[in-house]
Motif scaffolding. Structure first.
Motif, PDB file in Angstrom:
ATOM      1  N   LEU A   1       0.843  -1.204   0.000  1.00  0.00           N
ATOM      2  CA  LEU A   1       0.000   0.000   0.000  1.00  0.00           C
ATOM      3  C   LEU A   1       0.877   1.252   0.000  1.00  0.00           C
ATOM      4  O   LEU A   1       0.691   2.177  -0.796  1.00  0.00           O
ATOM      5  CB  LEU A   1      -0.928  -0.013   1.218  1.00  0.00           C
ATOM      6  CG  LEU A   1      -1.915   1.149   1.392  1.00  0.00           C
ATOM      7  CD1 LEU A   1      -3.102   0.697   2.255  1.00  0.00           C
ATOM      8  CD2 LEU A   1      -1.296   2.389   2.040  1.00  0.00           C
ATOM      9  N   TYR A   2       1.843   1.271   0.911  1.00  0.00           N
ATOM     10  CA  TYR A   2       2.721   2.430   1.087  1.00  0.00           C
ATOM     11  C   TYR A   2       3.556   2.679  -0.176  1.00  0.00           C
ATOM     12  O   TYR A   2       3.612   3.800  -0.685  1.00  0.00           O
ATOM     13  CB  TYR A   2       3.630   2.157   2.291  1.00  0.00           C
ATOM     14  CG  TYR A   2       4.442   3.326   2.791  1.00  0.00           C
ATOM     15  CD1 TYR A   2       3.850   4.392   3.452  1.00  0.00           C
ATOM     16  CD2 TYR A   2       5.831   3.355   2.630  1.00  0.00           C
ATOM     17  CE1 TYR A   2       4.597   5.450   3.938  1.00  0.00           C
ATOM     18  CE2 TYR A   2       6.592   4.408   3.116  1.00  0.00           C
ATOM     19  CZ  TYR A   2       5.977   5.450   3.779  1.00  0.00           C
ATOM     20  OH  TYR A   2       6.722   6.492   4.260  1.00  0.00           O
TER      21      TYR A   2
ATOM     22  N   LEU B   1      11.452   3.993   6.645  1.00  0.00           N
ATOM     23  CA  LEU B   1      10.325   4.337   5.779  1.00  0.00           C
ATOM     24  C   LEU B   1       9.609   5.589   6.268  1.00  0.00           C
ATOM     25  O   LEU B   1       9.159   6.423   5.470  1.00  0.00           O
ATOM     26  CB  LEU B   1       9.339   3.161   5.711  1.00  0.00           C
ATOM     27  CG  LEU B   1       9.774   1.954   4.876  1.00  0.00           C
ATOM     28  CD1 LEU B   1       8.804   0.796   5.059  1.00  0.00           C
ATOM     29  CD2 LEU B   1       9.890   2.322   3.400  1.00  0.00           C
ATOM     30  N   THR B   2       9.492   5.725   7.574  1.00  0.00           N
ATOM     31  CA  THR B   2       8.851   6.916   8.129  1.00  0.00           C
ATOM     32  C   THR B   2       9.733   8.152   7.986  1.00  0.00           C
ATOM     33  O   THR B   2       9.291   9.200   7.487  1.00  0.00           O
ATOM     34  CB  THR B   2       8.502   6.697   9.612  1.00  0.00           C
ATOM     35  OG1 THR B   2       7.516   5.668   9.715  1.00  0.00           O
ATOM     36  CG2 THR B   2       7.960   7.975  10.246  1.00  0.00           C
ATOM     37  N   LEU B   3      10.990   8.044   8.411  1.00  0.00           N
ATOM     38  CA  LEU B   3      11.885   9.216   8.406  1.00  0.00           C
ATOM     39  C   LEU B   3      12.112   9.745   6.986  1.00  0.00           C
ATOM     40  O   LEU B   3      12.044  10.964   6.747  1.00  0.00           O
ATOM     41  CB  LEU B   3      13.223   8.844   9.047  1.00  0.00           C
ATOM     42  CG  LEU B   3      13.194   8.573  10.552  1.00  0.00           C
ATOM     43  CD1 LEU B   3      14.584   8.202  11.055  1.00  0.00           C
ATOM     44  CD2 LEU B   3      12.671   9.782  11.321  1.00  0.00           C
TER      45      LEU B   3
ATOM     46  N   LEU C   1       0.677  14.639   1.094  1.00  0.00           N
ATOM     47  CA  LEU C   1       0.214  13.253   1.058  1.00  0.00           C
ATOM     48  C   LEU C   1       1.338  12.303   1.455  1.00  0.00           C
ATOM     49  O   LEU C   1       1.126  11.358   2.224  1.00  0.00           O
ATOM     50  CB  LEU C   1      -0.289  12.901  -0.345  1.00  0.00           C
ATOM     51  CG  LEU C   1      -0.724  11.446  -0.568  1.00  0.00           C
ATOM     52  CD1 LEU C   1      -1.944  11.109   0.289  1.00  0.00           C
ATOM     53  CD2 LEU C   1      -1.014  11.178  -2.044  1.00  0.00           C
ATOM     54  N   PHE C   2       2.563  12.547   0.967  1.00  0.00           N
ATOM     55  CA  PHE C   2       3.712  11.730   1.362  1.00  0.00           C
ATOM     56  C   PHE C   2       3.942  11.795   2.870  1.00  0.00           C
ATOM     57  O   PHE C   2       4.221  10.781   3.521  1.00  0.00           O
ATOM     58  CB  PHE C   2       4.975  12.203   0.632  1.00  0.00           C
ATOM     59  CG  PHE C   2       5.008  11.901  -0.838  1.00  0.00           C
ATOM     60  CD1 PHE C   2       4.165  10.946  -1.402  1.00  0.00           C
ATOM     61  CD2 PHE C   2       5.881  12.585  -1.682  1.00  0.00           C
ATOM     62  CE1 PHE C   2       4.191  10.668  -2.762  1.00  0.00           C
ATOM     63  CE2 PHE C   2       5.925  12.303  -3.046  1.00  0.00           C
ATOM     64  CZ  PHE C   2       5.080  11.359  -3.584  1.00  0.00           C
ATOM     65  N   GLY C   3       3.833  13.000   3.438  1.00  0.00           N
ATOM     66  CA  GLY C   3       4.025  13.168   4.879  1.00  0.00           C
ATOM     67  C   GLY C   3       2.966  12.440   5.685  1.00  0.00           C
ATOM     68  O   GLY C   3       3.268  11.793   6.699  1.00  0.00           O
ATOM     69  N   VAL C   4       1.708  12.519   5.246  1.00  0.00           N
ATOM     70  CA  VAL C   4       0.609  11.824   5.933  1.00  0.00           C
ATOM     71  C   VAL C   4       0.844  10.316   5.879  1.00  0.00           C
ATOM     72  O   VAL C   4       0.670   9.598   6.879  1.00  0.00           O
ATOM     73  CB  VAL C   4      -0.747  12.191   5.296  1.00  0.00           C
ATOM     74  CG1 VAL C   4      -1.858  11.284   5.822  1.00  0.00           C
ATOM     75  CG2 VAL C   4      -1.091  13.658   5.580  1.00  0.00           C
TER      76      VAL C   4
ATOM     77  N   LEU D   1       3.551   9.301   8.398  1.00  0.00           N
ATOM     78  CA  LEU D   1       3.053   9.276   9.778  1.00  0.00           C
ATOM     79  C   LEU D   1       2.141   8.072  10.001  1.00  0.00           C
ATOM     80  O   LEU D   1       2.175   7.447  11.068  1.00  0.00           O
ATOM     81  CB  LEU D   1       2.302  10.578  10.086  1.00  0.00           C
ATOM     82  CG  LEU D   1       3.176  11.842  10.131  1.00  0.00           C
ATOM     83  CD1 LEU D   1       2.304  13.071  10.313  1.00  0.00           C
ATOM     84  CD2 LEU D   1       4.202  11.749  11.260  1.00  0.00           C
ATOM     85  N   MET D   2       1.334   7.737   8.994  1.00  0.00           N
ATOM     86  CA  MET D   2       0.499   6.541   9.093  1.00  0.00           C
ATOM     87  C   MET D   2       1.366   5.289   9.195  1.00  0.00           C
ATOM     88  O   MET D   2       1.038   4.344   9.912  1.00  0.00           O
ATOM     89  CB  MET D   2      -0.431   6.438   7.879  1.00  0.00           C
ATOM     90  CG  MET D   2      -1.601   7.397   7.914  1.00  0.00           C
ATOM     91  SD  MET D   2      -2.717   7.035   9.295  1.00  0.00           S
ATOM     92  CE  MET D   2      -3.288   5.396   8.851  1.00  0.00           C
ATOM     93  N   ASN D   3       2.480   5.275   8.470  1.00  0.00           N
ATOM     94  CA  ASN D   3       3.398   4.140   8.540  1.00  0.00           C
ATOM     95  C   ASN D   3       3.907   3.951   9.960  1.00  0.00           C
ATOM     96  O   ASN D   3       3.993   2.823  10.460  1.00  0.00           O
ATOM     97  CB  ASN D   3       4.571   4.354   7.591  1.00  0.00           C
ATOM     98  CG  ASN D   3       5.571   3.209   7.636  1.00  0.00           C
ATOM     99  OD1 ASN D   3       5.300   2.117   7.158  1.00  0.00           O
ATOM    100  ND2 ASN D   3       6.729   3.449   8.228  1.00  0.00           N
ATOM    101  N   ALA D   4       4.251   5.049  10.630  1.00  0.00           N
ATOM    102  CA  ALA D   4       4.723   4.965  12.011  1.00  0.00           C
ATOM    103  C   ALA D   4       3.641   4.394  12.917  1.00  0.00           C
ATOM    104  O   ALA D   4       3.905   3.546  13.775  1.00  0.00           O
ATOM    105  CB  ALA D   4       5.165   6.338  12.506  1.00  0.00           C
TER     106      ALA D   4
END
Length: 626
Positions: free
Chosen positions: A240-241, A302-304, A403-406, A409-412
């Motif tokens: 998904l990511y 992936l988050t950072l 959208l990339f930032g959201v 954060l969802m990944n975290a």
């Protein structure tokens, strides 16, 4: 890293690798070429808008994953996987002939039919592809094999996408596309003939043709083993990511970076190279074993780097767009964008490869292919959900960088949720971090530790991290019996509690705790678990072995199980030992990456074990190196 590349010389791996590479290449060659063709020549094919055609093509390709993954899983468990591989390649040749007919007849419905059939081809091959690896590879080769397959798949996707775009733009591009696809499919068939037999685990399986009931049943197989199911959820989240980022590349290149088609290719190539590097590095960082401690490491990256990509993106569209690649690269901050994208791919490799290896190694052999089919179904569901969510957020006015930032954060949040459900991921990460930042661990004789059944492991006690070092070296979970004060150490207590270590106190200090500890040890051995013991009862203060205490005799009297002697070398003098004062009194006094060793001896029958003899054996294993 040579250990994984030697597989490319092995007959049990090379034909399979080439076959799956060519299949992924062909899928993406035809799919991307068709999308490019329809985007720029839509008027000659249909009155439907090009944007709708592109999304329709994506939906048609992914539809078979929902409809036929369950059936594909059953077939892969019922029939020899090498035979199915060749059958799938024959189907691929026939599909490309259908595509040629669609181009010659200038018939869009026929081309979409070929695209649907290619989706069926990928659906059928998916369970075969991942269930075949554990049959042909040893456990210590599984991570390396998966790394090569993942790296090869992404490279095939990249090359297929690029070649498809080039052929679509060429004169007589439609014939080049179909002819190239047929040639690649025929080549894939010949490579598939070299795949060694992979016998069916359940040849008597009765195939259920109902995709809905069988899909639910396959998901039920996956849910039987909680870590396996959560590994599948992690894999699905990654797709998904990753698909969310990949889907935005054309609009991001045009509307944010001010580039053209070449910039889209640059972004795709950077991300793909990152995935390949991360996948290949996995084998090196995991020591050739399934190391799920890399999964939290991957999720952090992936988050950072997802957040970094959002912050590094230009706030204003550059003047003069669309720009050539050289002009795009000359923009301030563009190298940071590419680095963030590259590292997203690298950490994506760290995240995904151990999860695939874990899913394969821990799922039951009898229905492994059906578990992989469940994974494919959930992957497709997550990707569709991600695409819909991204479309809704962009439609609500979010910019692509936001959208990339959201998503980051969802990944975290998702990672924290999974790690909370399965602390084993975080435990292995902490252990892996220790061994790869403070020490360089070499092992010898660990094959003496039984793969199944109860046993007691005994070792000399040199430092506060002895249990973590042994846990890092041994892939099988060990329940350590340890002094209750060490058990309560800050930070390490999290590891000890969640690894179900057993705290113990001397009889004169807390006899009730001591009795409870021995009762817990008996219960664990009766359940077939491994028990880890430091018979000295305390950490050495001078580097020499302290006298072994009688606890081991009490355990063996109640539970006559094999005893495996171990010895740690090189930990005396490290910051976690008591040399020259309390532990941690001189942090990093030996610097980083200290060389240490863990050596195992042959198992001892319980009736042959004596406390003095056991101490002599551990001392001999340790030798002169403290």
């Amino acid at each position: 890293m040579s250990s994984q590349f030697h597989l490319l010389r092995e007959q049990r791996f090379r034909p399979f690798f080439l076959t799956q590479f060519l299949g992924a290449f062909n899928d993406n060659l035809f799919k991307n070429a068709l999308v490019v063709l329809l985007t720029f020549q839509a008027a000659s094919w249909t009155t439907i808008k090009p944007e709708l055609l592109a999304n329709l093509a994506a939906g048609i390709f992914i539809l078979p994953f929902f409809l036929f993954s369950a059936t594909a899983g059953q077939l892969a468990d019922k029939y020899d996987k090498a035979y199915l591989t060749r059958l799938v390649k024959v189907l691929e040749i026939a599909i490309m002939v259908v595509a040629l007919a669609g181009f010659l007849l200038h018939n869009l419905a026929t081309l979409f039919g070929a695209l649907f059939l290619l989706g069926c081809h990928s659906t059928l091959f998916g369970p075969v592809k991942y269930a075949l690896l554990p049959q042909h590879l040893h456990e210590e080769e599984l991570v390396g094999g998966n790394a090569l397959v993942e790296a090869g798949t992404f490279v095939a996707i990249l090359i297929g996408t690029l070649v498809g775009g080039l052929l679509a733009a060429a004169e007589y591009g439609d014939l080049w596309i179909a002819g190239g696809g047929i040639l690649v499919a025929i080549t894939g068939y010949f490579t598939s003939r070299g795949v060694p037999p992979a016998p069916a685990p359940e040849p008597g399986l009765k195939v259920n043709p109902n995709p809905f009931t069988e899909t639910w049943r396959n998901i039920g197989f996956a849910r039987e083993n909680r870590p396996v199911f959560l590994a599948i959820m992690g894999i699905s989240w990654f797709w998904l990511y990753g698909a969310l980022f990949l889907a935005q590349f054309p609009a991001y290149a045009k509307g944010v970076l001010g580039g053209g088609e070449g910039t889209v290719t640059l972004l795709l190539a950077t991300f793909t190279v990152g995935i390949g590097l991360g996948s290949l590095l996995c084998e090196k960082l995991s020591g050739g074993h399934v190391e799920i401690g890399l999964v939290p490491f991957g999720s952090i990256g992936l988050t950072l780097f997802g957040l970094d990509l959002a912050f590094a993106s230009p706030a204003v569209l550059p003047a003069g767009a669309p720009l050539a690649i050289g002009a795009v690269l000359a923009q301030p901050g563009m190298l940071r964008v590419l680095l963030a994208l590259l590292m997203l791919g690298v950490f994506g490799g760290f995240f995904i490869v151990p999860l695939y290896a874990m899913m394969q190694s821990r799922s039951a052999a009898g229905h492994r292919a059906r578990v992989i089919a469940a994974n494919n179904i959930l992957n497709a569901l997550f990707m569709v959900t991600g695409a819909l969510a991204a479309g809704a957020l962009l439609g609500a006015g979010l910019s692509i960088p936001i959208l990339f930032g959201v998503a980051a954060l969802m990944n975290a949040a998702v990672a924290l949720y999974i790690f909370r459900l399965v602390p084993e991921f975080l435990l292995r990460f902490i252990v892996w971090l220790l061994i790869h930042s403070v020490y360089r661990l070499r092992t010898e004789g660990l094959e003496h530790i039984p793969e199944n059944g109860p046993a007691v492991i005994v070792c000399n006690h040199v430092s506060f991290v002895d249990a973590l070092v042994i846990a890092a070296a041994c892939r099988r979970p060990i329940r350590f019996v340890m002094d209750h004060r060490i058990f309560r150490w800050p930070v390490l207590s999290f590891v000890f509690r969640h690894s179900q270590a057993i705290p113990i106190a001397p009889a004169k200090e807390d006899p009730a705790m001591m009795d409870a500890a021995f009762a817990e040890v008996s219960a664990a051995l009766a359940a077939g678990e491994l028990i880890g013991l430091f018979p000295e009862g305390k950490i050495t203060a001078d580097g020499e072995l302290c006298p072994f205490r009688p606890g081991i005799a009490r355990i063996l009297d109640a539970n006559p199980v094999p005893v495996v002697p171990l010895a740690l070398r090189g930990l005396w003098g490290s910051m976690f030992s008591r040399k020259d004062g309390p532990a941690l009194s001189r942090p990093l006094r030996r610097g980083l990456f200290n060389k240490i060793e863990l050596v195992a001896g042959a198992p001892l029958a319980p009736e042959t074990v004596s406390i003095p003899g056991l101490q002599v054996q551990v001392a001999e294993l340790r030798g002169d190196w403290k």
